[in-house]
Design a protein around this motif. Structure first.
Motif, PDB file in Angstrom:
ATOM      1  N   ILE A 158       2.110   1.123 -12.587  1.00 47.67           N
ATOM      2  CA  ILE A 158       1.974   0.919 -11.137  1.00 47.67           C
ATOM      3  C   ILE A 158       1.521  -0.508 -10.863  1.00 47.67           C
ATOM      4  O   ILE A 158       2.043  -1.186  -9.973  1.00 47.67           O
ATOM      5  CB  ILE A 158       0.967   1.924 -10.527  1.00 47.67           C
ATOM      6  N   GLY A 159       0.567  -0.979 -11.653  1.00 49.68           N
ATOM      7  CA  GLY A 159       0.079  -2.344 -11.496  1.00 49.68           C
ATOM      8  C   GLY A 159       1.180  -3.361 -11.711  1.00 49.68           C
ATOM      9  O   GLY A 159       1.282  -4.355 -10.973  1.00 49.68           O
ATOM     10  N   GLU A 188       1.514   6.711  -6.937  1.00 46.98           N
ATOM     11  CA  GLU A 188       0.356   7.489  -7.387  1.00 46.98           C
ATOM     12  C   GLU A 188       0.562   8.988  -7.140  1.00 46.98           C
ATOM     13  O   GLU A 188       0.189   9.826  -7.976  1.00 46.98           O
ATOM     14  CB  GLU A 188      -0.902   7.008  -6.674  1.00 46.98           C
ATOM     15  N   LYS A 189       1.192   9.322  -6.003  1.00 43.91           N
ATOM     16  CA  LYS A 189       1.393  10.732  -5.661  1.00 43.91           C
ATOM     17  C   LYS A 189       2.405  11.420  -6.569  1.00 43.91           C
ATOM     18  O   LYS A 189       2.359  12.635  -6.752  1.00 43.91           O
ATOM     19  CB  LYS A 189       1.834  10.852  -4.201  1.00 43.91           C
ATOM     20  N   GLY A 237       0.816  -1.211   0.000  1.00 46.41           N
ATOM     21  CA  GLY A 237       0.000   0.000   0.000  1.00 46.41           C
ATOM     22  C   GLY A 237       0.849   1.259   0.000  1.00 46.41           C
ATOM     23  O   GLY A 237       0.536   2.243  -0.682  1.00 46.41           O
ATOM     24  N   MET A 238       1.948   1.243   0.770  1.00 42.46           N
ATOM     25  CA  MET A 238       2.840   2.399   0.838  1.00 42.46           C
ATOM     26  C   MET A 238       3.467   2.697  -0.522  1.00 42.46           C
ATOM     27  O   MET A 238       3.524   3.857  -0.952  1.00 42.46           O
ATOM     28  CB  MET A 238       3.933   2.154   1.881  1.00 42.46           C
ATOM     29  N   LEU A 239       3.941   1.651  -1.188  1.00 38.08           N
ATOM     30  CA  LEU A 239       4.551   1.844  -2.511  1.00 38.08           C
ATOM     31  C   LEU A 239       3.525   2.333  -3.522  1.00 38.08           C
ATOM     32  O   LEU A 239       3.807   3.240  -4.318  1.00 38.08           O
ATOM     33  CB  LEU A 239       5.177   0.530  -2.991  1.00 38.08           C
TER      34      LEU A 239
END
Length: 282
Positions: free
Chosen positions: A32-33, A22-23, A15-17
Motif C-alpha cells: 500500500i505504501g 486497506e478495506k 486518502g480514498m485509494l
C-alpha cells in the motif's frame, strides 16, 4: 515546521485509494505504501497537461483562470512557437501542494491555410496526443460556429481518435451570460441581462440560453461531433467563466477525461471554494 505542514496535507484521491486498499484486506501495508508513493510521485512530478483551443475572444483565459484557479503572470513559460502575431505557448504553473499544471494555448485555425498546413496542424498532432485534457472553447453567444465545427470535425477529433484520446476532449460552451445581448430588448429590458445579484440567468434569459444551446447541440450532433462514437453530451458543458456559473458542469466534463481524476481528486476542492467566494462577491 514545514514537515508537519506537509504531513497534514493530503490529496483526497490519495486518502480514498489508501482506504480502498486497506478495506480489501488483500494488500500488505508495505505494498500500500509503495502504491501511494507512486501515486504521489505521479501527481506531483508529472504536470497535468492541458491544451486549450478556440478563436479569439471566446474566453480561453477566463476559462483557465476559473476552472484551474491560475492567475496571469504566475507561470514559467517552457515553450513558445511564434509565427507572425500568433503564438503557441506552453506554460507551467505550480499549483497548491506541489500539483503542477501545464497549459498549451493553441492558436485558432482557419485564419491562414499555409500556416495551418505547415506549422499549426503539425503542432496540433504533436501536442494533443500527449495532453491529459483538451478544452475547445466556443462562444455560445456567437451567431455562427461553423469554423469551430470544421476545426473539431476535421482536425481536433481525428488527431485525438488516432491517439485514442477522444474522451479527453471537452467542448466548453462559454459566455452564456451574454446571449441576451443578441436581442434588441436587451437595451430596455433587464430580463435579458444576467442577474448579478443572484449570479444566475433571469427567467427570460434562461429560456433564451436553452434555445441557443439546443441549436448548438443540434449542430454538433448533425456534424457528428457529439454522438455515440464521438464526444458525449456531458463533455460539452455550458457555463459562464466570468461569473463562475456552472463550473461544476465543466468539472464533471474534466472528470470524464482519462486522467481527469488527477485534477478532480487533488486541487479541485480548493478551486471550487474560490468559485463560492466569487459568487458571494457578485
Amino acid at each position: 515546521m514545514s514537515e508537519n505542514k506537509e504531513a497534514k496535507k493530503e490529496y483526497p484521491i490519495v486518502g480514498m485509494l489508501k482506504n480502498f486498499l486497506e478495506k480489501t484486506g488483500e494488500v500488505s501495508n508495505e505494498d500500500i505504501g509503495l502504491v501511494i508513493d507512486k501515486l504521489k510521485d505521479e501527481l506531483k512530478n508529472k504536470p497535468f497537461r492541458v491544451a486549450i483551443i478556440g478563436q479569439g475572444g471566446v474566453g480561453k483565459t477566463s476559462t483557465i483562470q476559473s476552472i484551474f484557479g491560475v492567475k496571469p503572470g504566475k507561470s514559467n513559460k517552457i515553450r513558445s512557437v511564434e509565427e507572425g502575431t500568433c503564438d503557441i505557448e506552453e506554460k507551467l504553473y505550480d499549483i497548491d501542494d506541489g500539483f503542477r499544471l501545464s497549459i498549451a494555448d493553441m492558436p485558432g485555425l482557419k485564419n491562414d491555410i499555409t500556416k495551418d498546413k505547415n506549422i499549426y496542424i503539425p503542432l496540433y498532432k504533436e501536442i494533443l496526443p500527449n495532453c491529459d485534457l483538451i478544452i475547445y472553447v466556443i462562444d455560445a453567444h456567437a451567431k455562427e460556429i461553423g469554423i469551430d465545427t470544421q476545426i473539431l470535425r476535421d482536425i481536433v477529433i481525428p488527431i485525438c481518435k488516432d491517439a485514442g484520446k477522444t474522451s479527453n476532449i471537452v467542448i466548453a460552451l462559454n459566455k452564456i451570460d451574454t446571449i441576451g445581448q443578441s436581442f434588441p430588448e436587451y437595451k430596455i429590458n433587464k430580463e435579458y441581462h444576467w442577474d448579478r445579484t443572484n449570479n444566475k440567468p433571469t427567467e427570460t434569459l434562461t429560456k433564451l440560453i436553452e434555445e441557443r444551446l439546443m441549436t448548438i447541440y443540434k449542430t454538433l450532433i448533425r456534424e457528428k461531433i457529439i454522438g455515440k462514437e464521438s464526444i458525449k453530451v456531458v463533455q460539452a458543458p455550458a457555463y459562464s467563466a466570468v461569473y463562475a456559473y456552472n463550473m461544476q458542469g465543466l468539472l464533471l466534463a474534466i472528470l470524464e477525461s482519462d486522467n481527469g481524476y488527477k485534477f478532480v481528486g487533488t486541487v479541485a476542492q480548493d478551486v471550487m471554494a474560490r468559485w463560492s467566494d466569487k459568487k458571494e462577491k457578485k
